[in-house]
Write a protein that holds these residues in place. Structure first.
Motif, PDB file in Angstrom:
ATOM      1  N   UNK A 129       3.312   3.227   5.272  1.00 39.12           N
ATOM      2  CA  UNK A 129       2.804   2.927   6.619  1.00 39.12           C
ATOM      3  C   UNK A 129       1.438   3.532   6.872  1.00 39.12           C
ATOM      4  N   UNK A 130       0.793   4.029   5.826  1.00 36.79           N
ATOM      5  CA  UNK A 130      -0.421   4.824   6.064  1.00 36.79           C
ATOM      6  C   UNK A 130      -1.554   4.036   6.713  1.00 36.79           C
ATOM      7  N   UNK A 131      -1.544   2.702   6.582  1.00 32.46           N
ATOM      8  CA  UNK A 131      -2.625   1.921   7.190  1.00 32.46           C
ATOM      9  C   UNK A 131      -2.214   1.327   8.539  1.00 32.46           C
ATOM     10  N   UNK A 132      -1.018   1.641   8.977  1.00 32.05           N
ATOM     11  CA  UNK A 132      -0.537   1.056  10.229  1.00 32.05           C
ATOM     12  C   UNK A 132      -1.258   1.644  11.431  1.00 32.05           C
ATOM     13  N   UNK A 133      -1.579   0.787  12.393  1.00 35.55           N
ATOM     14  CA  UNK A 133      -2.168   1.265  13.644  1.00 35.55           C
ATOM     15  C   UNK A 133      -1.090   1.321  14.722  1.00 35.55           C
ATOM     16  N   UNK A 134       0.104   0.891  14.365  1.00 41.30           N
ATOM     17  CA  UNK A 134       1.144   0.776  15.376  1.00 41.30           C
ATOM     18  C   UNK A 134       2.510   0.926  14.716  1.00 41.30           C
ATOM     19  N   UNK A 135       3.436   1.585  15.402  1.00 34.05           N
ATOM     20  CA  UNK A 135       4.796   1.748  14.889  1.00 34.05           C
ATOM     21  C   UNK A 135       5.792   1.204  15.898  1.00 34.05           C
TER      22      UNK A 135
ATOM     23  N   UNK B 271       3.253  13.097   8.220  1.00 31.17           N
ATOM     24  CA  UNK B 271       2.215  12.383   7.466  1.00 31.17           C
ATOM     25  C   UNK B 271       2.756  11.991   6.092  1.00 31.17           C
ATOM     26  N   UNK B 272       3.425  12.944   5.474  1.00 30.31           N
ATOM     27  CA  UNK B 272       3.995  12.689   4.157  1.00 30.31           C
ATOM     28  C   UNK B 272       5.015  11.538   4.187  1.00 30.31           C
TER      29      UNK B 272
ATOM     30  N   UNK C 111       5.299   9.144   6.413  1.00 33.57           N
ATOM     31  CA  UNK C 111       4.663   7.861   6.719  1.00 33.57           C
ATOM     32  C   UNK C 111       3.966   7.282   5.497  1.00 33.57           C
ATOM     33  N   UNK C 112       3.295   8.139   4.742  1.00 34.29           N
ATOM     34  CA  UNK C 112       2.632   7.660   3.531  1.00 34.29           C
ATOM     35  C   UNK C 112       3.686   7.130   2.555  1.00 34.29           C
TER      36      UNK C 112
END
Ligand SMILES: Nc1ncnc2c1ncn2[C@@H]1O[C@H](COP(=O)(O)OP(=O)(O)O)[C@@H](O)[C@H]1O
Ligand SMILES: [Mg+2]
Lengths: 323, 249
Positions: free
Chosen positions: B109-115, B101-102, B104-105
């Motif tokens: 990317x924290x608002x991404x729905x897809x990676x 989580x850390x 990604x933030x």
């Protein structure tokens, strides 16, 4: 799919396969247990609503006690399209979903700073506002009698027409497809980076904030998504009944959804569906024996909360993992 | 230019002045310790720097920018990360998920729905790196809430580090730990400072840790500034001895 099988523990894949198989075969096995197809359709729709409440409650840690409002607005939106505007089932669903979702987004923006009990209270209050509107504005909503008559319309699928109005099994499968789409979207979001920020907020809001997550914005997005799912379920509910009921917006209805989620298991994705099964079956069977069926479901709820704090599915899972 | 300039900040809680007109300047690459008896206002001072509270008076300048009125999340985006006196982690998630989580933030990317697969691979690699660095390799897939105090602390520090901060604030990182755990955390902080060239401000009660790590020390007492200097200067300071060190000895 291959990758999914590799990544997921086998048990999880097996459970998932079992759930979908049971849902897909429901019209065949339900009559054997004394059920009927329309009961299954109701379970799917109410289960979806409970899962939408739980999207917020179980995965963001935010309790809304007014979610029936979005469910109800979805139902009225869908019903009004069919009654006043166009004889189209998809259009009804679309309109209901948008109406409830957008109303939820606007309200959400006003209340995301509240927490805990205060948040729950404000959601109840706003939910009741919509209830009274539906109740009082008789000329449009039908008031106390609810919105009727309107009927779900046959689906034109290019080559064929599916009569979901008279054919209960066809309607069940239509609702199952709608259900699957929403559930897939939820699961997809929960596995994304955004979904993980929801978990982060649930686990520890302070830590989330001091990792640089703007907590209010993320709660608002989660709330809004949950309202859209809720309104979508509400639209389907209007189709199930060919009727929109003001009681569907009442806070006691919100309470029922929360109860389904908690009873089934709010930390598990599928828990609320199981809660809806228990709830609907109880409602159907016990209410034919006594009008006080709510006392029994209340009693059951207390037992579950006391002895299985993680809900029925949580308890089952623990047993399976332990074995 | 100094990385952090705190200018005459004060914080009142009713009639209590928890932080009374304190200033502090931290240079890039410095390791600063803040010491002082319980209730001296150290944690409150951290809370002012990170935006948990806004000061009643005074300004906070980070890297030339006035951040006094910024919300906590924005200060994190500027490069200020912290840990808490009582460890704050995501207890029901695994070490790996906490760090993920850390990361990604930190990667925006924290608002991404897809990676994409590439992004996913990059994130996993970075998470593995942090797990190694924090000495958490054997415990990566356990729930953080089940781990020892020391491992939870290490996870929290690595979460802060995952943000690639330019200033790391550690509030009593060795509080409540045994000798072995204290030693390990101290070594970790030392590596971050020496090898990672990270600027660190830490609040600490264990004098061995402070004198071992710090370039400079600031002493607070009852919300007020008492002294500042190198470890030998502080050890020799009469006012500090009476207020604090003497008490401990
Ligand atoms: N949120 C708060 N509300 C009221 N008083 C507080 C608050 N936070 C800290 N204090 C008070 O401020 C003083 C300094 O506390 P703190 O900064 O935690 O000290 P330290 O970290 O040096 O032990 C204490 O007297 C404490 O009780
Ligand atoms: Mg403190």
């Amino acid at each position: 799919m291959k990758q999914l099988l590799k990544l997921e523990p086998r048990r999880k894949v097996a459970a998932l396969a079992a759930i979908w198989a049971a849902l897909m075969a429901a019209p065949f096995w339900m009559p054997l247990l004394g059920g009927y197809t329309a009961l299954g359709t109701r379970v799917l729709v109410l289960g979806l609503a409970a899962m939408s409440v739980n999207f917020l409650l179980g995965f963001t840690g935010v309790l809304s006690f007014g979610h029936a409002a979005w469910f109800g607005i979805g139902a009225y939106g869908c019903g009004m399209i069919l009654k006043y505007i166009a004889l189209s089932t998809p259009l009804g669903i679309l309109a209901g979903t948008l109406a409830g979702g957008i109303a939820g987004a606007v309200l959400g923006a006003l209340i995301v700073r509240r927490r805990g009990v205060y948040f729950a209270m404000v959601t109840i209050a706003f939910g009741q506002v919509f209830y009274y509107i539906a109740f009082q504005w008789s000329s449009v909503t039908g008031g106390d009698d609810g919105l009727r008559p309107f009927y779900r319309q046959p689906l034109h699928l290019g080559v064929a027409t599916l009569d979901i109005l008279n054919n209960a099994v066809a309607f069940y499968y239509f609702v199952l497809v709608c259900f699957a789409l929403a559930v897939a979207a939820m699961a997809f979001i929960l596995r994304s980076p955004f979904g993980r920020t929801m978990l982060a907020i649930r686990e520890n809001e302070r830590r989330a904030r001091f990792l640089g997550i703007p907590v209010e914005l993320h709660i608002w997005i989660a709330f809004t998504l949950s309202c859209f799912f809720m309104a979508y379920a509400g639209s389907l509910y209007a189709l199930v009944n060919n009727f929109a009921d003001p009681r569907g917006l009442h806070y006691s209805q919100s309470g029922d959804f929360v109860m389904m989620a908690v009873m089934g298991g709010m930390r598990s994705f599928w828990g609320p569906l199981l809660g809806a099964v228990v709830f609907v079956v109880f409602q159907d069977y016990v209410s034919s024996i006594t009008i006080n069926w709510q006392i029994f479901i209340g009693f059951l709820f207390v037992l579950v909360v006391l002895f299985f704090p993680r809900g029925i599915l949580g308890a089952i899972r623990r047993t399976v993992v332990a074995s | 230019m100094s990385l952090l300039q705190v200018k005459n900040v004060s914080k009142h809680f009713g009639s209590l002045v928890a932080v009374n007109n304190i200033s502090m300047t931290v240079e890039p690459g410095e390791l600063r310790a803040i010491i002082g008896p319980n209730g001296a206002g150290k944690t409150t001072f951290f809370n002012l720097i990170t935006g948990f509270f806004t000061p009643n008076t005074g300004r906070i300048i980070f890297d030339g920018r006035d951040v006094t009125d910024l919300l906590p999340a924005r200060r994190v985006w500027c490069g200020i990360a912290r840990t808490f006196q009582v460890t704050e982690v995501f207890p029901e998630l695994t070490v790996r998920e906490n760090l993920r989580i850390s990361v990604e933030v930190a990667s925006g990317m924290r608002l991404r729905a897809w990676l994409s697969q590439t992004d996913d691979d990059k994130i996993r690699a970075r998470v593995r790196e942090l797990i190694e660095m924090g000495g958490l390799a054997g415990k990566a897939d356990r729930q953080v809430g089940e781990l020892s105090h020391g491992d939870q602390r290490a996870t929290e520090i690595m979460m802060a580090l995952a943000l690639k901060p330019r200033l790391l604030l550690l509030d009593e990182p060795t509080a409540g730990m045994g000798d072995q755990e204290t030693y390990e955390i101290t070594q970790l902080i030392r590596r971050l400072h020496r090898d990672g060239k990270l600027t660190i401000v830490l609040i600490e009660h264990d004098m061995r840790v402070v004198f071992h790590l710090a370039d400079r020390i600031m002493v607070l007492d009852q919300g007020k500034f008492l002294a500042e200097g190198t470890p030998p200067e502080i050890a020799a300071n009469k006012a500090v001895q009476t207020a604090y060190l003497g008490q401990a000895a």
